[in-house]
Design a protein around this motif. Structure first.
Motif, mmCIF file in Angstrom:
data_model
loop_
_atom_site.group_PDB
_atom_site.id
_atom_site.type_symbol
_atom_site.label_atom_id
_atom_site.label_comp_id
_atom_site.label_asym_id
_atom_site.label_seq_id
_atom_site.Cartn_x
_atom_site.Cartn_y
_atom_site.Cartn_z
ATOM 1 N N THR A 575 0.812 -1.219 0.000
ATOM 2 C CA THR A 575 0.000 0.000 0.000
ATOM 3 C C THR A 575 0.842 1.264 0.000
ATOM 4 O OG1 THR A 575 -0.098 0.111 2.422
ATOM 5 C CG2 THR A 575 -1.814 -1.182 1.293
ATOM 6 N N GLY A 576 2.157 1.121 0.313
ATOM 7 C CA GLY A 576 2.970 2.294 0.569
ATOM 8 C C GLY A 576 2.719 2.812 1.974
ATOM 9 N N LEU A 577 3.606 3.672 2.434
ATOM 10 C CA LEU A 577 3.477 4.257 3.768
ATOM 11 C C LEU A 577 2.863 5.639 3.635
ATOM 12 C CD1 LEU A 577 4.216 3.867 6.822
ATOM 13 C CD2 LEU A 577 6.330 5.126 6.321
ATOM 14 N N SER A 578 1.732 5.847 4.299
ATOM 15 C CA SER A 578 1.066 7.149 4.243
ATOM 16 C C SER A 578 0.645 7.570 5.637
ATOM 17 C CB SER A 578 -0.143 7.111 3.304
ATOM 18 O OG SER A 578 -1.124 6.225 3.791
ATOM 19 N N ARG A 579 0.599 8.886 5.841
ATOM 20 C CA ARG A 579 0.269 9.441 7.156
ATOM 21 C C ARG A 579 -1.028 10.241 7.062
ATOM 22 N NH1 ARG A 579 4.858 12.271 8.606
ATOM 23 N NH2 ARG A 579 5.561 10.532 9.899
ATOM 24 N N HIS A 580 -1.901 10.004 8.036
ATOM 25 C CA HIS A 580 -3.130 10.794 8.114
ATOM 26 C C HIS A 580 -2.759 12.199 8.576
ATOM 27 C CE1 HIS A 580 -7.139 12.149 9.142
ATOM 28 N NE2 HIS A 580 -7.655 11.044 8.620
ATOM 29 N N PRO A 581 -3.203 13.233 7.862
ATOM 30 C CA PRO A 581 -2.760 14.589 8.216
ATOM 31 C C PRO A 581 -3.280 15.083 9.559
ATOM 32 C CG PRO A 581 -4.438 14.649 6.482
ATOM 33 C CD PRO A 581 -4.057 13.217 6.666
ATOM 34 N N ASP A 582 -4.379 14.509 10.050
ATOM 35 C CA ASP A 582 -4.947 14.972 11.319
ATOM 36 C C ASP A 582 -4.478 14.151 12.511
ATOM 37 O OD1 ASP A 582 -6.396 16.924 9.925
ATOM 38 O OD2 ASP A 582 -8.050 15.538 9.563
#
Length: 666
Positions: A575-582
């Motif tokens: 999925t790749g590494l992603s960060r929730h902005p909140d």
């Protein structure tokens, strides 16, 4: 429609009567404290904090702006909810759901009317909870779901063993091994995590203990008592998904209580699904909820009983962005007129009558065990190689019959039926039938297919051995289709005894003798209908954007070792590494799956699915690695698994398990 502002309650604790605390995320319309509002409830084990947040954040704000509260709850033992999950659609899960509806209806901001919706797991349990008749539940929207847990789900199909059963067990083992978010549950997060790691079940062990349609599968299958189902149901599916039969079965079983919609889609919500065209799910849903939760005259009760997208000659491609076709409606669904094709004296498919008194029509077929590598996934999440590819590679290992080029188009909607006489020299074998659209340039598009374990020919509750060598009449109902076979195209029927890796092989490989003169393929004709327009979403990119930290990757390949006669089928999804902005939470999941089989040896079949799940924030770095495997002997299924957990670089947990389960006519 006047839009309203709303607030998001990031985490609301709901205390059940037994003291278990479940975690909810709530989208609350402005002014609900002054003028109570209806609520829509979705109930999943997929983690509201990081698992379904993308799709939740595409839909529930729209509902809240329309004055409808959204309540998204993590099932017991998942996400931030207390406890340990105990299986799929268990009595405890469903009674918890009943209690949650009571809680929602009793809140001061609630008008006392609740709807329930979901896709896949949530589509299943909204039907199942509705069958318990909670008084406040007034309607459901069920997407990509089933009314028959045995025959239209990810485990078995007409007595065949789907490889998706391992894939799904591996997925759930990985999902349930993840920790709750410390930012929400506080200092007890690690205790909760350890409890899950120690006690979460390996779902496939229970599934394999029920290889026939027994009480385990009847539980939660609303087809067992359609007449007692209490509320209106909007049932939606996609032709590219494994759950394509459900809308038809729902309207046939529920009658006026159900409305059906089938699009060209994979296993996704219609407003962001592929292939296009999409549908305005938000508009559909809001009209549905306002009718049944507010008593507004939105016309939702007057919708045609069936709306379907008729595919018009799509071709397989590396990525199927759009399927040509058109929308139709039928105000009332009736059993379609069937047009039957028989095998003629030259081996082609033709309308008319079977060959009278034909002899010498027997033909023996034993497909290579790796026939089926163009089958794609049983349930699809992306419009790439997960969808069925060009069928010429699989047709090479199949017995094929086809029409002459069509002099006029044939348009079908419903479930085809294949009848034929077969003989088998062992207790059972698998039979696979595919309907294929042959384009003028030879491209072969799989339109639909059906599978049957011949021991299940008379039903899935009590399989029985074939009488060796004796011709037996078989009736196989294929999956539903909505398709226009164009003028100049040919309709092909492809029969094989293998469809790997989608269908796991029987323990022996006896092949089948098929009486060609007995073959009858009945196509359900579209019949009377109206052409309609289904509104598409205004926003072509409705999912929110998160912060991409590392890219994802998708790879799928077939390797045929010609020296050793072994075929490997590999799947890699990152999925790749992603960060929730909140929330600041960064997550990643990697699925690495390998299926292998040797020519001529069905007992060589193996499957291994490895998942790596990462969860990171400035103060935490957590990882779990799970491995799930399946192999077999002639008498047993051999399954094993392991879970390893890390906090930072330190291994903090490790568990392995294995089980031998007798094969039961499978």
């Amino acid at each position: 429609m006047t839009k309203r502002n709303f607030t998001v309650i990031e985490n609301e604790w709901i205390m059940l009567k037994d003291g278990t605390r479940l975690a909810a995320r709530i989208w609350m319309p402005e002014g609900a404290d002054q003028a109570p509002v209806p609520a829509v409830f979705e109930y999943l084990p997929y983690r509201k904090r990081d698992g379904t947040c993308l799709r939740d954040e595409s839909t529930y704000p729209v509902f809240a702006e329309a004055g409808i509260a959204g309540v998204r709850v993590d099932i017991r033992g998942s996400g931030e909810s207390d406890g340990v999950i105990d299986g799929e659609y268990t009595p405890r899960e469903l009674t918890d759901g009943y209690e949650l509806i009571e809680w929602i209806a009793a809140q001061p901001w609630s008008n006392g009317k609740v709807g329930m919706m979901g896709i896949s797991w949530g589509g299943f349990n909204c039907l199942q909870v509705a069958a318990l008749k909670p008084p406040a539940l007034k309607a459901v929207i069920s997407i990509a779901s089933t009314v028959d847990r045995y025959n239209d789900d990810i485990h078995y199909k007409n007595g065949t063993h789907l490889s998706a059963q391992l894939s799904w067990a591996a997925t759930m083992l990985a999902y349930q091994s993840r920790a709750p978010d410390p930012a929400l549950v506080g200092d007890k997060w690690k205790q909760m995590w350890m409890e899950r790691l120690e006690n979460e079940p390996y779902f496939m062990e229970e599934w394999l203990e029920h290889q026939r349609r027994d009480e385990f599968w009847k539980h939660g299958s609303i087809c067992e008592d359609f007449a007692d189902f209490p509320v209106p149901a909007l049932v939606i599916a996609g032709w590219a998904d494994g759950y394509r039969n459900t809308p038809i079965k729902a309207i046939e079983g529920l009658g006026d209580k159900a409305k059906a919609m089938i699009g060209p889609w994979v296993h996704k919500y219609p407003h962001f699904a592929w292939p296009k065209p999409r549908a305005d799910f938000h508009g559909e849903a809001i009209a549905w909820w306002n009718k049944w939760l507010r008593d507004e005259d939105t016309g939702a009760d007057k919708l045609p009983q069936m709306r379907a997208y008729i595919q018009d000659g799509p071709k397989p491609s590396i990525r199927r962005e759009f399927d040509p076709g058109f929308w139709i409606a039928k105000d009332e669904w009736q059993q379609p007129e069937m047009q039957t094709y028989y095998v003629d004296q030259f081996g082609g498919l033709d309308e008319g009558m079977p060959i009278a008194g034909a002899t010498g029509q027997d033909i023996y077929i034993r497909s290579p065990l790796d026939t089926g590598t163009a089958s794609g996934e049983w349930f699809t999440l992306k419009p790439d190689a997960e969808m069925a590819g060009d069928q010429r590679v699989d047709d090479a290992g199949s017995l094929v019959f086809e029409t002459a080029p069509l002099t006029k188009a044939v348009t079908a909607l419903g479930q085809p039926v294949l009848t034929l006489d077969v003989a088998c020299d062992d207790d059972w074998a698998n039979l696979i039938a595919r309907i294929v659209d042959i384009h003028p340039d030879g491209t072969a598009t799989r339109v639909t297919f059906g599978v049957l374990n011949l021991a299940h020919r008379d039903g899935n509750a009590e399989p029985k051995a074939m009488e060796k060598g004796k011709k037996t009449q078989i009736r196989l109902v294929l999956d539903a289709l909505g398709y226009n076979f164009r003028e100049g195209h040919r309709i092909r029927l492809s029969l094989s005894t293998s469809y790997w890796p989608m269908v796991l092989p029987a323990p022996t490989d006896p092949g089948l003798t098929i009486d060609r003169a007995s073959i009858g393929l009945a196509l359900p004709l579209l019949g009377e209908h109206q052409r309609i327009t289904v509104p598409e979403p205004e926003n072509p990119d409705p999912l929110p954007k998160y912060i991409d930290l590392e890219p994802g990757e998708t790879a799928r390949s077939v390797l045929r070792d010609l020296t050793n006669g072994v075929t490997d089928y590999t799947i890699y999804e990152d999925t790749g590494l992603s960060r929730h902005p909140d929330t600041g939470l960064a997550t990643r999941q990697i699925r690495d799956e390998l299926w292998s089989i040797a020519n001529g040896d069905p007992l060589s079949m193996t499957g291994t699915s490895t998942w790596t799940c990462d969860m990171q924030r400035d103060d935490i770095s957590l990882r779990t690695i799970t491995v799930s495997t399946i192999a077999c002997t002639k008498e047993e299924w051999l399954i094993s698994g392991s879970i390893t957990a890390f906090e930072g670089e330190k291994e903090i947990f490790d568990k392995t398990f294995d089980k031998r389960i007798p094969r039961d006519f499978m």
